[in-house]
Scaffold this motif. Structure first.
Motif, PDB file in Angstrom:
ATOM      1  N   GLY A  89       0.845  -1.189   0.000  1.00 51.61           N
ATOM      2  CA  GLY A  89       0.000   0.000   0.000  1.00 51.61           C
ATOM      3  C   GLY A  89       0.881   1.240   0.000  1.00 51.61           C
ATOM      4  N   SER A  90       0.303   2.373  -0.413  1.00 46.88           N
ATOM      5  CA  SER A  90       1.048   3.636  -0.342  1.00 46.88           C
ATOM      6  C   SER A  90       1.438   3.933   1.089  1.00 46.88           C
ATOM      7  CB  SER A  90       0.187   4.798  -0.841  1.00 46.88           C
ATOM      8  OG  SER A  90       0.275   4.927  -2.219  1.00 46.88           O
ATOM      9  N   ASP A  91       0.620   3.499   2.010  1.00 46.85           N
ATOM     10  CA  ASP A  91       0.925   3.704   3.428  1.00 46.85           C
ATOM     11  C   ASP A  91       2.347   3.248   3.740  1.00 46.85           C
ATOM     12  OD1 ASP A  91      -1.510   4.798   4.108  1.00 46.85           O
ATOM     13  OD2 ASP A  91      -2.350   2.934   4.893  1.00 46.85           O
ATOM     14  N   ILE A  94       4.985   5.543   2.250  1.00 45.29           N
ATOM     15  CA  ILE A  94       5.118   6.744   3.090  1.00 45.29           C
ATOM     16  C   ILE A  94       6.012   6.430   4.295  1.00 45.29           C
ATOM     17  CG2 ILE A  94       3.831   8.304   4.629  1.00 45.29           C
ATOM     18  CD1 ILE A  94       1.442   7.935   2.563  1.00 45.29           C
ATOM     19  N   PHE A 115      -3.615  14.134   4.176  1.00 48.62           N
ATOM     20  CA  PHE A 115      -3.593  12.719   4.547  1.00 48.62           C
ATOM     21  C   PHE A 115      -2.762  12.537   5.827  1.00 48.62           C
ATOM     22  CE2 PHE A 115      -2.133   8.252   3.712  1.00 48.62           C
ATOM     23  CZ  PHE A 115      -3.391   7.671   3.812  1.00 48.62           C
ATOM     24  N   TYR A 118       1.377  11.183   6.773  1.00 49.65           N
ATOM     25  CA  TYR A 118       2.663  11.896   6.674  1.00 49.65           C
ATOM     26  C   TYR A 118       3.101  12.342   8.072  1.00 49.65           C
ATOM     27  CZ  TYR A 118       0.294  12.710   2.135  1.00 49.65           C
ATOM     28  OH  TYR A 118      -0.436  12.582   0.988  1.00 49.65           O
ATOM     29  N   CYS A 158      -0.205  16.555  -1.621  1.00 53.40           N
ATOM     30  CA  CYS A 158      -1.253  15.561  -1.869  1.00 53.40           C
ATOM     31  C   CYS A 158      -2.216  16.160  -2.887  1.00 53.40           C
ATOM     32  CB  CYS A 158      -1.970  15.246  -0.556  1.00 53.40           C
ATOM     33  SG  CYS A 158      -3.125  13.875  -0.652  1.00 53.40           S
ATOM     34  N   ASN A 162      -6.570  14.717   0.006  1.00 55.25           N
ATOM     35  CA  ASN A 162      -7.527  14.062   0.890  1.00 55.25           C
ATOM     36  C   ASN A 162      -7.482  14.839   2.203  1.00 55.25           C
ATOM     37  OD1 ASN A 162      -9.054  12.313   2.381  1.00 55.25           O
ATOM     38  ND2 ASN A 162      -7.733  10.524   2.099  1.00 55.25           N
ATOM     39  N   ASP A 189       1.888  12.781  -3.536  1.00 50.38           N
ATOM     40  CA  ASP A 189       0.945  11.673  -3.328  1.00 50.38           C
ATOM     41  C   ASP A 189      -0.224  11.845  -4.282  1.00 50.38           C
ATOM     42  OD1 ASP A 189      -0.905   9.808  -2.421  1.00 50.38           O
ATOM     43  OD2 ASP A 189      -0.574  10.229  -0.293  1.00 50.38           O
ATOM     44  N   ALA A 191      -2.751   9.487  -4.980  1.00 55.35           N
ATOM     45  CA  ALA A 191      -3.588   8.293  -4.797  1.00 55.35           C
ATOM     46  C   ALA A 191      -4.848   8.322  -5.661  1.00 55.35           C
ATOM     47  CB  ALA A 191      -3.962   8.157  -3.317  1.00 55.35           C
ATOM     48  N   TYR A 192      -5.279   9.527  -6.021  1.00 54.73           N
ATOM     49  CA  TYR A 192      -6.539   9.644  -6.782  1.00 54.73           C
ATOM     50  C   TYR A 192      -6.316  10.144  -8.206  1.00 54.73           C
ATOM     51  CZ  TYR A 192      -8.258   9.152  -2.078  1.00 54.73           C
ATOM     52  OH  TYR A 192      -8.484   8.679  -0.811  1.00 54.73           O
ATOM     53  N   THR A 219      -1.358   4.192  -6.028  1.00 52.30           N
ATOM     54  CA  THR A 219      -1.868   3.021  -5.323  1.00 52.30           C
ATOM     55  C   THR A 219      -2.868   2.249  -6.170  1.00 52.30           C
ATOM     56  OG1 THR A 219      -3.043   2.271  -3.351  1.00 52.30           O
ATOM     57  CG2 THR A 219      -3.660   4.435  -4.194  1.00 52.30           C
ATOM     58  N   SER A 221      -5.231   0.839  -4.501  1.00 50.89           N
ATOM     59  CA  SER A 221      -6.332   0.745  -3.532  1.00 50.89           C
ATOM     60  C   SER A 221      -7.577   1.522  -3.935  1.00 50.89           C
ATOM     61  CB  SER A 221      -5.892   1.295  -2.173  1.00 50.89           C
ATOM     62  OG  SER A 221      -4.868   0.516  -1.629  1.00 50.89           O
ATOM     63  N   LYS A 222      -7.429   2.534  -4.747  1.00 51.51           N
ATOM     64  CA  LYS A 222      -8.556   3.427  -4.980  1.00 51.51           C
ATOM     65  C   LYS A 222      -9.250   3.055  -6.288  1.00 51.51           C
ATOM     66  CE  LYS A 222      -7.812   5.054  -0.996  1.00 51.51           C
ATOM     67  NZ  LYS A 222      -6.819   6.018  -0.555  1.00 51.51           N
ATOM     68  N   ARG A 230      -3.361  -4.504  -0.628  1.00 53.03           N
ATOM     69  CA  ARG A 230      -2.245  -3.676  -0.161  1.00 53.03           C
ATOM     70  C   ARG A 230      -1.109  -3.617  -1.175  1.00 53.03           C
ATOM     71  NH1 ARG A 230      -3.953  -0.721   1.438  1.00 53.03           N
ATOM     72  NH2 ARG A 230      -2.387   0.128   2.827  1.00 53.03           N
TER      73      ARG A 230
HETATM   74  C1  LIG Z   1      -5.957   6.062   0.514  1.00 51.31           C
HETATM   75  C2  LIG Z   1      -4.775   6.939   0.474  1.00 51.31           C
HETATM   76  C3  LIG Z   1      -3.475   6.429   0.588  1.00 51.31           C
HETATM   77  C4  LIG Z   1      -3.168   5.039   1.041  1.00 51.31           C
HETATM   78  O1  LIG Z   1      -3.405   4.102   0.121  1.00 51.31           O
HETATM   79  P1  LIG Z   1      -2.930   2.599   0.329  1.00 51.31           P
HETATM   80  O2  LIG Z   1      -2.226   2.317  -0.943  1.00 51.31           O
HETATM   81  O3  LIG Z   1      -4.178   1.814   0.495  1.00 51.31           O
HETATM   82  O4  LIG Z   1      -2.036   2.505   1.516  1.00 51.31           O
HETATM   83  C5  LIG Z   1      -2.398   7.288   0.435  1.00 51.31           C
HETATM   84  N1  LIG Z   1      -2.600   8.590   0.222  1.00 51.31           N
HETATM   85  C6  LIG Z   1      -3.825   9.114   0.130  1.00 51.31           C
HETATM   86  C7  LIG Z   1      -3.980  10.563  -0.099  1.00 51.31           C
HETATM   87  C8  LIG Z   1      -4.950   8.310   0.271  1.00 51.31           C
HETATM   88  O5  LIG Z   1      -6.158   8.861   0.252  1.00 51.31           O
END
Ligand SMILES: *Cc1c(COP(=O)(O)O)cnc(C)c1O
Length: 366
Positions: A89-91, A94, A115, A118, A158, A162, A189, A191-192, A219, A221-222, A230
């Motif tokens: 995961g991006s988590d 980070i 987010f 960080y 970001c 988020n 970041d 993610a979206y 990621t 994940s989205k 993950r």
């Molecule tokens: C959801 C999200 C992440 C984490 O995504 P994972 O890959 O599920 O860990 C990272 N950054 C932002 C801004 C997010 O909204």
């Protein structure tokens, strides 16, 4: 024991209520979760089709280098395979960056609200956290620049942000990057990013080419709908990736994720469709906000932050009792708002109906 002192000030991540929990508590049959920006349509059917595998699939360690996924992704993005790093995961990406760069002698600059991971990771590493308030929901890039000094190790951006859904226009982003000292890492970041539709959204592949101190985080994940597997990744110049590799756990990206992500990546039609449907969903919320006179930030993500001008927890609780799980803005730095993930057209209609009900009941009380 000799725990790091800073851990005392941190709370473990509080997951939202589970669907099962809410069903039981309120005696509901159907719960719609619009709380974590997951894809309401799941993932590509081509990705799930890839899952049936022999039993050795489980027994053997995954490929620590994620070779197949790396090659597929490099070809897709038109970068060299060595320009990528994968995370659980991006988590985790980070966390890796924080671990590699932050110490009690450094500081790190970020927007607020943004987010939360960080800051969380920076605190664990003992770094000084410099939070720069958003201006009208957007990164205040000038103030962020001013906050950078010779001890700054990482600047976090970001976009879309988020929880606001706002984005940094490409020209402003580049101008900012030009002014950040070269020995400061800029984490972008995105993610979206796959949800964005504006013409002036940045091209991170170009930025990474031009700036040796930029890493873009993405990621599965989205929009790809693989949050439970993950898997996320970073894109940067190869020297940067090489420098951070030692902090990566040997087998951090699991076998399932590596396999399924390739198939998810290849289904472009699914992604395009999700992006389009998300735009239509956002339009449903915009219309609702306009009708009710509620302020909101136009969003480039798959979520929208709506200001109800009352305690966000109250809105959250009202929606919860009707079977809709959203995020209260209380925990997100916007105490009178809620953040709603854009769902399917029917889910959006459903939650909007309940939000209207909330507004009516409140009006009749006062
Ligand atoms: C959801 C999200 C992440 C984490 O995504 P994972 O890959 O599920 O860990 C990272 N950054 C932002 C801004 C997010 O909204």
């Amino acid at each position: 024991m000799k725990w790091k002192e800073q851990l005392l000030s941190l709370k473990p991540y509080q997951p939202g209520k589970s669907i099962e929990e809410v069903k039981r508590q309120f005696g509901l049959n159907e719960i719609i979760k619009l709380a974590s920006n997951e894809n309401p349509f799941g993932c590509s059917p081509k990705a799930t089709a890839a899952i049936s595998q022999p039993s050795t699939f489980f027994a053997l360690y995954p490929d620590g280098y994620a070779t197949k996924l790396r090659q597929a992704l490099a070809a897709d993005l038109n970068v060299e395979p060595e320009q990528l790093i994968f995370g659980n995961g991006s988590d985790e990406t980070i966390m890796m960056l924080s671990r590699a760069l932050l110490t009690p002698e450094t500081n790190t600059v970020m927007a607020t609200p943004t987010f939360p991971q960080y800051k969380h990771n920076a605190i664990i590493e003992g770094a000084e956290v410099r939070e720069i308030p958003l201006k009208d929901g957007e990164h205040d890039l000038n103030a962020m620049l001013k906050a950078i000094d010779e001890k700054t190790a990482i600047v976090w951006l970001c976009s879309p942000n988020n929880p606001t859904g706002t984005y940094i226009p490409a020209d402003k982003l580049r101008e900012f990057m030009l002014q950040v000292p070269e020995d400061v890492l800029i984490v972008l970041d995105e993610a979206y990013c796959e949800y964005t539709t504006v013409n002036d959204y940045h091209d991170s592949i170009e930025l990474v080419k031009d700036f040796p101190n930029v890493i873009a985080l993405r990621t599965f994940s989205k929009i790809y709908g693989l949050a439970s597997l993950r898997i996320g990744y970073g894109i940067a110049q190869r020297e940067l990736i090489q420098a951070m590799e030692p902090v990566r756990e040997p087998f951090n990206a699991n076998r399932f994720a590596q396999e399924v992500a390739i198939h998810a990546l290849n289904d472009k039609a699914f992604i395009e469709n999700c992006r389009q449907t998300n735009q239509e969903g956002l339009a449903q919320y915009y219309q609702f906000c306009e009708e009710e006179g509620l302020s909101y930030y136009p969003s480039q993500g798959n979520f929208i932050l709506i200001d109800f001008n009352v305690d966000g927890d109250e809105v959250f609780q009202f929606l919860l009792e009707q079977g809709y799980i959203v995020r209260s803005g209380q925990a997100l730095g916007f105490p009178t708002s809620v953040r709603v993930t854009v769902g399917s057209p029917e889910q959006n209609e459903g939650v909007i109906k309940v939000m209207k009900q909330f507004i009516q009941e409140r009006a009749s009380l006062s």
